[in-house]
Write a protein that holds these residues in place. Structure first.
Motif, PDB file in Angstrom:
ATOM      1  N   VAL A 422       1.040  -1.068   0.065  1.00  0.00           N
ATOM      2  CA  VAL A 422      -0.073   0.150   0.021  1.00  0.00           C
ATOM      3  C   VAL A 422       0.909   1.330   0.059  1.00  0.00           C
ATOM      4  N   ASN A 423       1.536   1.288   1.040  1.00  0.00           N
ATOM      5  CA  ASN A 423       2.356   2.568   0.941  1.00  0.00           C
ATOM      6  C   ASN A 423       3.548   2.832  -0.058  1.00  0.00           C
ATOM      7  N   GLU A 424       4.061   1.726  -0.424  1.00  0.00           N
ATOM      8  CA  GLU A 424       5.188   1.706  -1.451  1.00  0.00           C
ATOM      9  C   GLU A 424       4.773   1.197  -2.724  1.00  0.00           C
ATOM     10  N   PHE A 425       3.242   1.296  -2.957  1.00  0.00           N
ATOM     11  CA  PHE A 425       2.617   0.448  -4.048  1.00  0.00           C
ATOM     12  C   PHE A 425       3.444   0.771  -5.500  1.00  0.00           C
ATOM     13  N   GLY A 426       3.380   1.866  -5.642  1.00  0.00           N
ATOM     14  CA  GLY A 426       4.321   2.318  -6.983  1.00  0.00           C
ATOM     15  C   GLY A 426       5.776   1.756  -7.114  1.00  0.00           C
ATOM     16  N   GLY A 427       6.369   1.754  -5.860  1.00  0.00           N
ATOM     17  CA  GLY A 427       7.809   1.295  -5.973  1.00  0.00           C
ATOM     18  C   GLY A 427       7.955  -0.148  -6.229  1.00  0.00           C
ATOM     19  N   THR A 428       7.093  -0.761  -5.391  1.00  0.00           N
ATOM     20  CA  THR A 428       7.082  -2.360  -5.487  1.00  0.00           C
ATOM     21  C   THR A 428       6.649  -2.814  -6.674  1.00  0.00           C
ATOM     22  N   ALA A 477       9.154   3.446  -9.045  1.00  0.00           N
ATOM     23  CA  ALA A 477       8.669   4.741  -8.831  1.00  0.00           C
ATOM     24  C   ALA A 477       8.685   5.156  -7.382  1.00  0.00           C
ATOM     25  N   GLY A 478       9.571   5.983  -7.116  1.00  0.00           N
ATOM     26  CA  GLY A 478       9.471   6.813  -5.874  1.00  0.00           C
ATOM     27  C   GLY A 478      10.501   6.289  -4.927  1.00  0.00           C
ATOM     28  N   HIS A 479      11.143   5.024  -5.491  1.00  0.00           N
ATOM     29  CA  HIS A 479      11.898   4.402  -4.479  1.00  0.00           C
ATOM     30  C   HIS A 479      13.403   4.948  -4.329  1.00  0.00           C
ATOM     31  N   THR A 480      13.791   4.999  -3.196  1.00  0.00           N
ATOM     32  CA  THR A 480      15.347   5.466  -2.986  1.00  0.00           C
ATOM     33  C   THR A 480      16.217   4.188  -2.768  1.00  0.00           C
ATOM     34  N   VAL A 481      17.371   4.717  -3.073  1.00  0.00           N
ATOM     35  CA  VAL A 481      18.436   3.795  -2.997  1.00  0.00           C
ATOM     36  C   VAL A 481      19.791   4.261  -2.516  1.00  0.00           C
ATOM     37  N   THR A 482      20.435   3.915  -1.497  1.00  0.00           N
ATOM     38  CA  THR A 482      21.595   4.379  -0.817  1.00  0.00           C
ATOM     39  C   THR A 482      22.745   3.453  -0.636  1.00  0.00           C
TER      40      THR A 482
END
Length: 613
Positions: A422-428, A477-482
């Motif tokens: 749900v919260n990370e629907f687009g990134g998943t 979409a919207g994900h961050t990578v560090t």
């Protein structure tokens, strides 16, 4: 007359006995008595019953209590259990006090406890410590969890090996799996701890991308807090955020394991609840089919529009666990259904949910990998969601997701299901860049040695960076990578200086390297989701270190999580880091924390600290 009175009295008693018990809702918040922070995962039970709930990420709970029940009990590993009388209250807030004796005296041996130390043998494939359940009649169970061995990255001389090349990783399964162990009062196996996945479990406040590139590049340099002689370099990518309404239409196939090994409450029942959350996010233009596998694979729901939620949820509700597992057959059928309903400009994806215990039929890892690699080239990607414990196959599921141009998450509770689905629907579910690779060139005039923290199983050969046939990680979409590098500056004497100077040859730095202010150059390659040719981004990083106190919350939070990962792995590179220091760093850099994930991490560190006191 006396007989009539007796009859009336009997009728009144009978009516009272048959009157239904009414329920009322009790709600409140559970916090740590020491610092007032919310405590997630606290078990709230109605005394004298098996009815209960758990607190959410903000420490909140709500429970329906029959009128004839008067007490609630609150319990969580590392805290004293509290019993609270309800009386006439509808809101009950509870402060839990630390019970250090519980954690100091109780160690896990098999599925029981003893007051002694536990010694684990080491094998090439690390086996998870058995889980401990609070059950008076717990049976001995065989634990078959396995994790690929991790050989931790070491320091490399910048003069001899100036390039560091790896694939990005947006998976976060290792973090939630680690949380499961700590919440059960156990130290996770060291090979279950992948530090990059712990760091990337959290979102960071990076600048949004500008222009045509699908992500921005953000960098920062300061002191490594666990070794003040060293520097820490922070590299962060921010994927472009796309509103849900603007995302391309989805063609999804839920591939669900309903074998006998999935019957536990934290497997199929949790799976069904989690997928119902995902169904609520679907739009009319999206489509979903459901394929299940046990002894054989079958289609239980043909491809159905996303707005027909009642039909999709009914199909989920009807699922039951039973039989052995033929995962290979299920994957083949799922890909066929996905191909039959392929959306040319849409998101075509299989979501595999399983404990990974493929034990019957065509279960060759190599065979499944080849199939998944073939299908990703045809535009069907794979997301893997892991469930359960005891027979959990982490290594297999991570490999399948990597080969399928997808991501991998471990779902240990309904809150994690909400985070991922749900919260990370687009990134998943929606890839904005695929085959994303990072190559860093260090300036040997300024960097004596460097070490990439984590990403051990994402390492690439230097020549793979320009090879567009080489697979790498995807960014949603919207994900961050560090990613973090620990750097030993030139002129610093360190116990980790890798090798002596060469005797028979010299490696000279160029005058340009001596004259520039650049510490390193970060290069990235990526492809569009349906593209075959990569694009290049270059980002020079100047040697402008700032003090630890001046760094961003992004920098200090990622360093805190990395340090905790090194402590869990008992890394030789953890320096002076302690769990108490991690707590201090994390509390000071928690930031906004809208969903409470960082507060939960702080509570996990507290629990771990109590376990090892």
């Amino acid at each position: 007359m006396r007989q009539i009175a007796i009859i009336l009295f009997a009728l009144l008693v009978g009516t009272a006995a048959q009157s239904p018990t009414t329920n009322r809702t009790i709600q409140g918040r559970v916090t740590d008595a020491a610092d007032g922070q919310p405590v997630a995962g606290v078990t709230v039970i109605i005394k004298g019953s098996s009815t209960g709930t758990i607190t959410d990420i903000d420490g909140l709970y709500a429970i329906s209590v029959p009128s004839d029940k008067n007490f609630l009990t609150f319990s969580f590993i590392g805290y004293e259990t509290q019993e609270v009388e309800i009386k006439n209250q509808n809101t009950i807030h509870v402060n839990l006090h630390v019970d250090s004796s519980q954690l100091e005296e109780c160690v896990v041996i098999g599925y029981g406890t003893a007051k002694s130390r536990l010694f684990n043998s080491r094998t090439k494939k690390a086996m998870a410590a058995p889980m401990y359940f609070y059950d008076r009649e717990a049976n001995i169970q065989h634990n078959t969890e396995d994790y690929d061995a991790i050989e931790e990255n070491i320091f490399h001389m910048a003069q001899n090996k100036p390039l560091s090349t790896f694939s990005i990783d947006v998976d976060a399964a290792s973090y939630s799996n680690m949380r499961r162990f700590i919440n059960n009062g156990q130290k996770p196996p060291k090979d279950a701890v992948r530090i990059e996945e712990m760091i990337n479990y959290f979102n960071y406040d990076y600048a949004e991308p500008i222009g045509s590139d699908p992500f921005s590049v953000n960098t920062e340099i300061s002191t490594a807090p666990w070794n003040e002689q060293h520097q820490l370099v922070h590299i962060g990518l921010q994927g472009k955020n796309i509103p849900t309404d603007d995302l391309p239409a989805s063609n999804l196939v839920f591939l669900l394991d309903v074998s006998g090994s999935m019957s536990d409450p934290n497997k199929l029942p949790l799976l069904k609840s989690g997928f119902k959350l995902l169904v609520q996010q679907l739009r009319p233009q999206d489509r979903v089919a459901i394929v299940v596998y046990a002894g054989a694979a079958g289609l239980v729901l043909p491809s159905t529009p996303g707005d027909d939620k009642e039909t999709i949820i009914r199909a989920l509700d009807n699922l039951e666990a039973g039989g052995s597992t033929a995962g290979g057959a299920g994957i083949n059928l799922a890909y066929k259904i996905a191909q039959d309903h392929y959306k040319e400009h849409g998101n075509n994806r299989i979501i595999l949910a399983t404990d990974g215990d493929f034990n019957v039929g065509e279960s060759s890892d190599a065979g499944m990998q080849r199939l998944i690699e073939q299908k990703r080239e045809e535009g069907v990607f794979l997301t893997v969601l892991g469930f359960g414990m005891g027979n959990y196959k982490d290594a297999k599921m991570e490999t399948l997701a990597d080969k399928g141009n997808g991501n991998y998450a471990y779902i240990d509770n309904i809150l994690e299901a909400k985070k991922v689905l749900v919260n990370e629907f687009g990134g998943t579910l929606f890839t904005i860049a695929k085959d994303v690779k990072i190559q860093v060139e260090f300036n040997p005039a300024k960097v004596q040695a460097y070490r990439l923290i984590g990403y051990e199983n994402r390492a690439l050969a230097d020549e793979d960076f320009n090879n567009d046939k080489k697979d790498a990680g995807e960014l949603g979409a919207g994900h961050t990578v560090t990613a973090l590098y620990e750097v030993i500056p030139v002129g610093v004497k360190s116990e980790f200086s890798p090798v002596d100077q060469l005797k028979y040859q010299t490696v000279e730095t160029t005058p340009a390297a001596q004259q520039t202010d650049e510490l390193m150059t970060v290069k990235l390659r990526y492809k569009a989701p349906k593209g075959n040719k990569s694009l290049l981004i270059e980002h020079p990083l100047l040697d402008h270190a700032i003090s630890w106190e001046q760094t961003s919350d992004n920098f200090r939070w990622s360093a805190s999580v990395a340090a905790f990962g090194m402590i869990l792995r008992d890394s030789e590179f953890k320096g002076g880091a302690t769990s108490q220091q991690v707590l201090s760093w994390a509390k000071a850099s928690k930031g906004k924390d809208e969903n409470g994930y960082r507060s939960e991490f702080i509570n996990l560190v507290k629990s771990y600290h109590l376990m090892v006191m």
